[in-house]
Design an enzyme around this catalytic site. Structure first.
Site, PDB file in Angstrom:
ATOM      1  N   ASP A   1       0.720  -1.054   0.005  1.00 27.97           N
ATOM      2  CA  ASP A   1       0.117  -0.073   0.046  1.00 27.97           C
ATOM      3  C   ASP A   1       1.010   1.046  -0.128  1.00 27.97           C
ATOM      4  OD1 ASP A   1       1.247  -0.427   2.632  1.00 27.97           O
ATOM      5  OD2 ASP A   1      -1.076  -0.975   3.327  1.00 27.97           O
TER       6      ASP A   1
ATOM      7  N   ASN B   1      -7.026  -2.923  14.281  1.00 28.13           N
ATOM      8  CA  ASN B   1      -8.475  -3.151  13.931  1.00 28.13           C
ATOM      9  C   ASN B   1      -8.691  -4.286  12.978  1.00 28.13           C
ATOM     10  OD1 ASN B   1      -7.338  -2.315  11.645  1.00 28.13           O
ATOM     11  ND2 ASN B   1      -8.953  -0.326  11.423  1.00 28.13           N
TER      12      ASN B   1
ATOM     13  N   HIS C   1      -7.117  -4.749  10.334  1.00 27.12           N
ATOM     14  CA  HIS C   1      -6.899  -4.738   8.803  1.00 27.12           C
ATOM     15  C   HIS C   1      -5.481  -5.268   8.392  1.00 27.12           C
ATOM     16  CE1 HIS C   1      -4.364  -0.491   9.152  1.00 27.12           C
ATOM     17  NE2 HIS C   1      -3.635  -1.573   9.646  1.00 27.12           N
TER      18      HIS C   1
ATOM     19  N   GLU D   1      -9.764  -1.818   5.470  1.00 25.91           N
ATOM     20  CA  GLU D   1     -10.345  -1.556   6.691  1.00 25.91           C
ATOM     21  C   GLU D   1     -11.430  -2.712   6.979  1.00 25.91           C
ATOM     22  OE1 GLU D   1      -8.159  -0.009   8.582  1.00 25.91           O
ATOM     23  OE2 GLU D   1      -8.031   1.911   7.787  1.00 25.91           O
TER      24      GLU D   1
END
Ligand code: PGA
Length: 244
Positions: free
Chosen positions: A67, A136, A138, A143
């Site tokens: 990313d 979280n 991801h 996400e």
């Protein structure tokens, strides 16, 4: 998913480096999928040392990064271009033309993402993908959401990720609120995947990853359907797993 629980961050980094090293011994022209963040830095340091000692060779390696923030210039110290140069590429004998990172300044992000997925396939697909995991759940910047994207795409970042990563920027305002990221199937097409996690802040995500359930609420949980995934974590990250 195979699980390797290590004593601490150093041991986790060493075990990760051994997997990369074995991969390059078996296939010197491997395609590596690389991750950024604090998690893989120790492993990159070990790989750099091994490369310096002639124990591992990156001269035929091709790499694709997961990313990049959008929009961000490659020479911005918080960009993943900069991160990779600083933490790995400048320290090993990888050829720059063989390294691929999404263009965080692209005027046409859709085209950029399509180009990236196509290029991965043209190079034969990713042999070994390295992943971290967000608090979280991801992976890359996929996400938690009701639906996840299959291919590489532009995505807004969640508040949790903005809070976790804004510490690297002068202020939250300076941090990009979107990113280009490989999608779930771009990741799951990799032949082998290593996911690394360390520290207490990851213990909930790791416990949910190993709960036996799959949910788009925890994007990493989709890794459970892949036949060759290895979770390498330290004791702290493993401390909430029920059956330990
Ligand atoms: P970290 O990030 O390695 O900095 O904890 C991991 C991630 O968010 O994927």
């Amino acid at each position: 998913m195979r699980v390797i629980v290590c004593l601490d961050y150093n041991e986790m980094s060493m075990v990760g480096a051994r997997f990369v090293s074995s991969q390059l011994t078996l296939k010197p022209d491997s395609v590596l999928g690389l991750a950024t963040g604090l998690t893989p830095v120790g492993m990159y340091n070990i790989l750099s040392d091994m490369n310096k000692k002639g124990e591992i060779d990156f001269s035929k390696v091709k790499s694709f990064n997961l990313d990049e923030y959008y929009k961000i210039a490659p020479d911005n110290e918080q960009s993943y271009h900069y991160f990779m140069e600083k933490n790995l590429f400048s320290k090993v004998n990888i050829k720059r033309e063989n390294t691929h990172i999404l263009d965080g300044l692209s005027e046409n992000p859709e085209e950029e993402c399509e180009r990236f997925d196509k290029l991965i396939q043209e190079k034969g697909g990713i042999d070994l993908q390295i992943l971290g995991i967000g608090r979280n759940g991801h992976i890359g910047f996929n996400e938690p959401d009701k639906e996840l994207y299959s291919n590489t795409h532009l995505t807004p970042l969640t508040q949790s990720t903005i809070e976790a990563n804004s510490v690297f920027f002068e202020s939250e305002d300076e941090m990009p609120k979107s990113a280009l990221t490989m999608g779930m199937s771009s990741i799951l097409k990799s032949k082998r995947i290593i996911i690394m996690a360390n520290g207490e802040s990851k213990k909930d995500a790791v416990a949910r990853l190993l709960s036996g359930k799959i949910s788009t609420d925890l994007p990493a949980s989709l890794l459970n359907i892949h036949p060759d995934v290895i979770l390498i974590c330290d004791k702290a990250a493993y401390s909430s797993v029920n059956n330990k």
